[in-house]
Design an enzyme around this catalytic site. Structure first.
Site, PDB file in Angstrom:
ATOM      1  CG  ASN A 275     -32.980  42.601  31.988  1.00  0.00           C
ATOM      2  OD1 ASN A 275     -32.548  43.507  31.274  1.00  0.00           O
ATOM      3  ND2 ASN A 275     -34.170  42.064  31.806  1.00  0.00           N
TER       4      ASN A 275
ATOM      5  CD  GLU B 290     -38.697  45.417  26.714  1.00  0.00           C
ATOM      6  OE1 GLU B 290     -39.403  45.399  27.740  1.00  0.00           O
ATOM      7  OE2 GLU B 290     -37.622  44.824  26.606  1.00  0.00           O
TER       8      GLU B 290
ATOM      9  CB  CYS C 222     -39.033  42.749  29.748  1.00  0.00           C
ATOM     10  SG  CYS C 222     -37.741  43.884  30.183  1.00  0.00           S
TER      11      CYS C 222
END
Ligand code: G3P
Length: 496
Positions: free
Chosen positions: A169, A264, A298
């Site tokens: 992304n 992450e 996210c």
């Protein structure tokens, strides 16, 4: 155009090369990995399918290059990073074009990603010079029982080879957020880009190549995760892994050796809206937070927890804004563009259908063409629905009506994730109490969750990650403390 002009040397025929020892080369596998365009659902680009043998060679090269890089003066490392940042920003257009084709990121957001990345690299160079340019000096007699016979000098030294694995992304931005801190701290890099986003990353790497970094310091391998994924993450030559992505990160953390990890791994970012909130502000942020890049962030708002007394008004305000979102191809700079893959679209559809069966209120009709899913707000979602807990990574946002703040906090904290959350209220005291109670790495007060500005700390609790990111924290994480102790003669000897 991708692979043209100054980027011509990164391509061979219709396949992009990989980068090792300062050179663009073809894999000995003779195989290529196709990269699908999410909009056309056809092959857009091809990259080399590197082998494990090639990974071994890359690791050796990175290890050797790091030794002399660690001795390169800090100001010289910073100078090269500034140069790379300038080249990157200068070539934002062709790199952004790759993002549009590979990951269907809206055209303007794609340019923003590259510019933001250049700024991140420059900031990193400056911050690195500041924080690595100083150390600590301790004296021994502050600890009981000691005389002043020892001077302790501490400084920060590099870890060695950093393996950087960014997600689809933000392939460029989340690559440089790993590369730049690692380099300024004196580490070398082995970069493994996501398949979709790899070509944008290869262009970005070429900007670093043009800046004149030493050979072997930055290396980028492409290929199938099934062939080189585990091999890379379990490789004994790796001294630190910085990974952003999904569940794979949990598997990596179990398999990786005794090395620092920066992970992450997503979130189920909750937005709690209290009765006294500015509802226009909340609605604007929920739509921006929930639907930017079609929810594939996210930090996207992934569940709105709204007090029942204001829910009707807020849902209407959100719907008015959702109706204005444009839907279409990324080239047109549409707000909502096709999601990354067919399997991702199928997963999102599965969550939507589950919510339908269990009685959620559909504020819009569900509509999908190929990978393109129209924005959808689901009201009256209950905890027995999958979408109350799972991360759609798509343009679908659930609203859960709550009767107390505690109910909202309990829902947020019952999630396995703990990345970010947000609260909307005009009462700063209530906001602080909610922030303290939410088990997330960050809580935003009166704004949607977001990672940036990129020097802010960024971290997840629970399954959302390990280690803190943000420029300063990343530089620190990619170093270790080294101490030298000067032992002085005992005072009695010197006093004669
Ligand atoms: O990994 C973080 C990314 O998905 C979200 O970043 O800048 O959109 O908040 P950002």
């Amino acid at each position: 155009m991708a692979g043209r002009g100054i980027f011509a040397e990164i391509m061979d025929g219709d396949v992009f090369k990989y980068y090792v020892h300062g050179q663009w080369i073809k894999s000995s596998s003779g195989k290529a990995c196709p990269i699908m365009n999410p909009t056309t659902r056809k092959t857009q680009f091809k990259v080399q399918a590197c082998t494990q043998k090639e990974v071994n060679k890359v690791m050796d090269i990175a290890k050797t290059a790091q030794k002399s890089w660690a001795k390169t003066p800090l100001w010289k490392r910073a100078e090269l990073l500034h140069k790379a940042a300038a080249i990157l920003k200068q070539h934002s257009a062709p790199i952004a074009e790759c993002l549009v084709k590979e990951i269907a990121k809206p055209a303007k957001d794609s340019v923003t990603e590259v510019i933001r990345s250049g700024d991140l690299v420059s900031y990193c160079a400056e911050e690195g010079v500041r924080i690595l340019g100083e150390g600590k000096f301790l004296v021994s007699d502050s600890f009981p029982g000691n005389e002043r016979t020892k001077y302790c000098l501490t400084s920060k030294i590099p870890l060695g080879v950093v393996l950087a694995i960014p997600p689809f992304n933000y392939p460029v931005n989340l690559a440089v957020s790993k590369i730049a801190p690692a380099l300024i701290a004196g580490n070398s890099i082995v970069l493994k880009p996501p398949t979709q986003g790899a070509v944008a990353v290869l262009h970005m790497v070429h900007c670093f190549h043009l800046a004149g970094f030493p050979e072997g310091l930055i290396n980028c391998v492409t290929g199938k995760g099934s062939e080189i994924g585990d091999f890379l993450t379990m490789h004994p030559g790796v001294n630190c892994i910085s990974f952003t992505g999904g569940d794979t990160g949990i598997a990596i953390s179990k398999k990786a050796g005794m090395i620092p990890l920066q992970m992450e791994l997503g979130g189920k970012d909750a937005c709690i809206v209290l009765e006294d909130a500015d509802l226009d502000l909340a609605a604007a942020n929920i739509v921006k937070g929930g639907f930017s890049y079609s929810g594939q962030r996210c930090t996207a708002v992934k569940v709105a927890l709204v007090m029942e007394s204001i829910a009707n008004t807020l849902v209407k305000k959100i719907n008015d804004r959702v109706a204005k979102l444009t839907v279409g191809p990324p080239e047109n700079d549409s707000d909502i563009t096709p999601v990354i893959s067919e399997s991702s679209a199928n997963y999102i559809e599965g969550l939507v259908m589950d919510a339908k069966e269990k009685g959620a209120t559909f504020c819009q009709e569900y509509r999908r063409e190929g990978n393109l899913i129209w924005p959808l707000l689901l009201d009256n979602v209950r905890p027995d629905m999958r979408i109350a807990w799972e991360e759609p990574f798509g343009p679908v946002l659930p609203v859960i009506r709550i009767n107390s703040v505690e109910e909202g906090i309990n829902h947020c904290n019952a999630s396995n994730f703990g990345l970010q959350g947000c609260v909307f209220t005009r009462d700063i005291n209530k906001a602080m109490l909610v922030s303290d109670a939410m088990e997330t790495g960050t809580v935003q007060i009166n704004s949607a969750p977001a990672r940036g500005p990129d020097h802010f700390p960024f971290q997840g609790l629970k399954d959302s990650g390990i280690g803190s990111q943000g420029i300063t924290n990343s530089i620190n994480l990619m170093t270790k403390v080294k101490t030298t102790v000067i032992n002085l003669p005992m005072p009695s000897y010197t006093m004669g």
